[in-house]
Design a protein around this motif. Structure first.
Motif, PDB file in Angstrom:
ATOM      1  N   VAL A  26       0.846  -1.189   0.000  1.00  0.00           N
ATOM      2  CA  VAL A  26       0.000   0.000   0.000  1.00  0.00           C
ATOM      3  C   VAL A  26       0.881   1.238   0.000  1.00  0.00           C
ATOM      4  CG1 VAL A  26      -0.219  -0.097   2.532  1.00  0.00           C
ATOM      5  CG2 VAL A  26      -1.827   1.275   1.188  1.00  0.00           C
ATOM      6  N   ALA A  27       0.521   2.198  -0.816  1.00  0.00           N
ATOM      7  CA  ALA A  27       1.178   3.503  -0.823  1.00  0.00           C
ATOM      8  C   ALA A  27       0.231   4.503  -0.176  1.00  0.00           C
ATOM      9  CB  ALA A  27       1.512   3.936  -2.243  1.00  0.00           C
ATOM     10  N   TYR A  86       0.578  -0.791  12.253  1.00  0.00           N
ATOM     11  CA  TYR A  86      -0.496  -1.786  12.358  1.00  0.00           C
ATOM     12  C   TYR A  86      -0.518  -2.658  11.107  1.00  0.00           C
ATOM     13  CZ  TYR A  86      -5.300  -3.593  12.879  1.00  0.00           C
ATOM     14  OH  TYR A  86      -6.408  -4.408  12.985  1.00  0.00           O
ATOM     15  N   LEU A  87      -0.442  -2.021   9.934  1.00  0.00           N
ATOM     16  CA  LEU A  87      -0.475  -2.783   8.687  1.00  0.00           C
ATOM     17  C   LEU A  87       0.782  -3.628   8.509  1.00  0.00           C
ATOM     18  CD1 LEU A  87      -1.953  -0.077   6.270  1.00  0.00           C
ATOM     19  CD2 LEU A  87      -3.137  -2.074   7.217  1.00  0.00           C
ATOM     20  N   VAL A  88       1.931  -3.083   8.882  1.00  0.00           N
ATOM     21  CA  VAL A  88       3.184  -3.848   8.782  1.00  0.00           C
ATOM     22  C   VAL A  88       3.090  -5.118   9.619  1.00  0.00           C
ATOM     23  CG1 VAL A  88       5.628  -3.832   9.401  1.00  0.00           C
ATOM     24  CG2 VAL A  88       4.650  -1.883   8.187  1.00  0.00           C
ATOM     25  N   GLU A  89       2.531  -4.998  10.820  1.00  0.00           N
ATOM     26  CA  GLU A  89       2.387  -6.152  11.703  1.00  0.00           C
ATOM     27  C   GLU A  89       1.530  -7.237  11.063  1.00  0.00           C
ATOM     28  OE1 GLU A  89       3.408  -7.291  14.726  1.00  0.00           O
ATOM     29  OE2 GLU A  89       4.957  -5.743  14.569  1.00  0.00           O
ATOM     30  N   VAL A 125     -10.389   1.494  14.420  1.00  0.00           N
ATOM     31  CA  VAL A 125     -10.151   2.305  13.228  1.00  0.00           C
ATOM     32  C   VAL A 125      -9.209   1.595  12.262  1.00  0.00           C
ATOM     33  CG1 VAL A 125      -9.034   4.428  12.403  1.00  0.00           C
ATOM     34  CG2 VAL A 125     -10.684   4.525  14.290  1.00  0.00           C
ATOM     35  N   CYS A 126      -8.088   1.119  12.780  1.00  0.00           N
ATOM     36  CA  CYS A 126      -7.100   0.475  11.914  1.00  0.00           C
ATOM     37  C   CYS A 126      -7.639  -0.815  11.301  1.00  0.00           C
ATOM     38  CB  CYS A 126      -5.810   0.198  12.691  1.00  0.00           C
ATOM     39  SG  CYS A 126      -4.888   1.683  13.158  1.00  0.00           S
ATOM     40  N   ASP A 127      -8.441  -1.539  12.062  1.00  0.00           N
ATOM     41  CA  ASP A 127      -9.057  -2.761  11.526  1.00  0.00           C
ATOM     42  C   ASP A 127      -9.964  -2.440  10.345  1.00  0.00           C
ATOM     43  OD1 ASP A 127      -9.840  -5.678  11.709  1.00  0.00           O
ATOM     44  OD2 ASP A 127     -11.783  -4.733  12.081  1.00  0.00           O
ATOM     45  N   LEU A 128     -10.752  -1.377  10.442  1.00  0.00           N
ATOM     46  CA  LEU A 128     -11.640  -0.992   9.346  1.00  0.00           C
ATOM     47  C   LEU A 128     -10.850  -0.564   8.112  1.00  0.00           C
ATOM     48  CD1 LEU A 128     -14.397   0.971  11.297  1.00  0.00           C
ATOM     49  CD2 LEU A 128     -14.668  -1.221  10.114  1.00  0.00           C
ATOM     50  N   TYR A 129      -9.761   0.165   8.325  1.00  0.00           N
ATOM     51  CA  TYR A 129      -8.914   0.542   7.187  1.00  0.00           C
ATOM     52  C   TYR A 129      -8.355  -0.703   6.501  1.00  0.00           C
ATOM     53  CZ  TYR A 129      -8.644   5.644   7.400  1.00  0.00           C
ATOM     54  OH  TYR A 129      -8.928   6.988   7.312  1.00  0.00           O
TER      55      TYR A 129
END
Length: 374
Positions: free
Chosen positions: A5-6, A30-33, A352-356
């Motif tokens: 993702v950019a 969060y996404l990296v994890e 929030v991060c889960d929804l993204y």
């Protein structure tokens, strides 16, 4: 296989400038994890490479642009979108409708886009006619070319549905619950009013400054923020601080611990934002348990429900409401507890991060179905 993702349209990672930057600081690690390759496009000089809070697994790419109030977003957005188009990530997360001009570049390369539209920028008083036109046209292009849209408030979603005939995904901001922090030196707990704001007219800054003069006769007044470019409001804040030992202008505070302490120990926090949907600073003030006095707007009522005192944007009314909260310890406790409960129920970074991530996954899969449409 990991997905890439950019993230385009912020000042970079890690940056402490505003709401988008706060989101990126939370979302990127969060996404990296979860196995994502994350690239965040940054502006030169906007981030500290040796920041101890930086996750080294997040790639940052610095592009060129024109550093000015009216051209920064457009020029950095163009160079970032062009670089991302060459790199071809699986999906692009684009912040700010001004970058709607560059969505066709990404679409031409087959890169699905998710756009956080932010607030109704073309209604902000800080922009001149030309800038407002640019934002409105950017919104029209975002509605046409953005594969999925994110609104940080239900009211923003209603505006887009009505004006641009586009539905989208409601994803707000989260808050970080701090440990109990010592008060900032020189400020007694629950005995000062705090304002944290960019100095623009729609944030009720001038009205609060007038209220501050009256409030400072009995209470300390702490002002955090600036215009970012100098000007009349910065000069007014400086004059207020120089004219009264009880008015403290701290400028921009990038130290989260200090800012969280100011919120946590405030006797009243005035939130004067009138446009822009869900405000990240407001969510964080709630997480810190600040007793909140907020300007009466549809956005603030959506976020706060009954966990605040609401006031009209007149200096006398602001001074009266703030004084009432500062003078009543029981009311302070009720407002503080209500804010913490409301934030914990509705506005967490985990949620929030889960929804993204759900939306990013669906975009990569080609379905791009809404995770939470209104």
């Amino acid at each position: 296989m990991s997905k890439s993702v950019a993230i385009v349209g912020t000042r970079g990672y890690p940056s402490y400038y505003g709401g988008f930057e706060t989101l990126v600081r939370e979302l990127s690690p969060y996404l990296v994890e979860r196995g994502w390759n994350v690239t965040v496009y940054s502006r030169k000089g906007a981030v500290e490479v040796d920041d101890p809070h930086r996750d080294p697994r997040v790639e940052t790419v610095v592009t060129r642009g024109v550093e000015s109030k009216s051209l920064s977003t457009l020029t950095y957005g163009l160079t970032s979108a062009a670089h991302a188009a060459r790199k071809r990530p699986d999906v692009a997360l684009v912040m700010n409708v001004a970058n709607g001009f560059w969505l066709p570049i990404l679409k031409a390369r087959g890169i699905p886009t998710i756009v956080n539209v932010d607030g109704i920028e073309w209604e902000r008083a800080k922009w001149g006619r030309a800038a407002k036109t640019v934002f409105k046209r950017g919104a029209q292009l975002t509605a046409r070319f953005g594969d999925q849209l994110i609104y940080d408030s239900h009211e923003i979603g209603r505006r887009w549905s009505k004006e641009f005939k586009r539905d989208g995904n409601f994803i707000p901001y989260g808050g970080t619950i701090p440990p109990q922090l010592d008060p900032v030196e020189g400020l007694a707990p629950r005995s000062y009013v705090l304002m944290v704001s960019r100095f623009v007219p729609e944030n009720t800054v001038e009205e609060f400054f007038s209220a501050a003069e009256a409030l400072s006769r009995d209470w300390d007044v702490v002002i955090v923020g600036s215009s970012g470019y100098g000007g009349e409001l910065d000069q007014r804040a400086q004059d207020l601080a120089e004219g009264s030992a009880r008015i403290h202008w701290l400028g921009h505070v990038s130290d989260d611990e200090k800012l969280f302490s100011l919120w946590q120990n405030a006797g009243a926090y005035f939130h004067g934002h009138s446009v822009g949907g869900t405000n990240p600073a407001l969510i964080q003030a709630m997480a810190c348990g600040a007793p909140i006095v907020a300007r009466n707007t549809v956005y603030n009522r959506e976020v706060l429900s009954d966990a605040a005192q609401f006031v009209e944007p007149q200096s006398d009314a602001i001074a009266k409401a703030v004084d009432e909260v500062l003078s009543d310890r029981r009311l302070q406790m009720e407002l503080s507890a209500g804010a913490i409960e409301r934030q914990g129920d509705q506005y967490t970074w985990e949620g929030v991060c889960d929804l993204y991530e759900q939306l990013l996954v669906s975009a990569c899969a080609g379905t791009a179905e809404s995770t939470r449409s209104r």
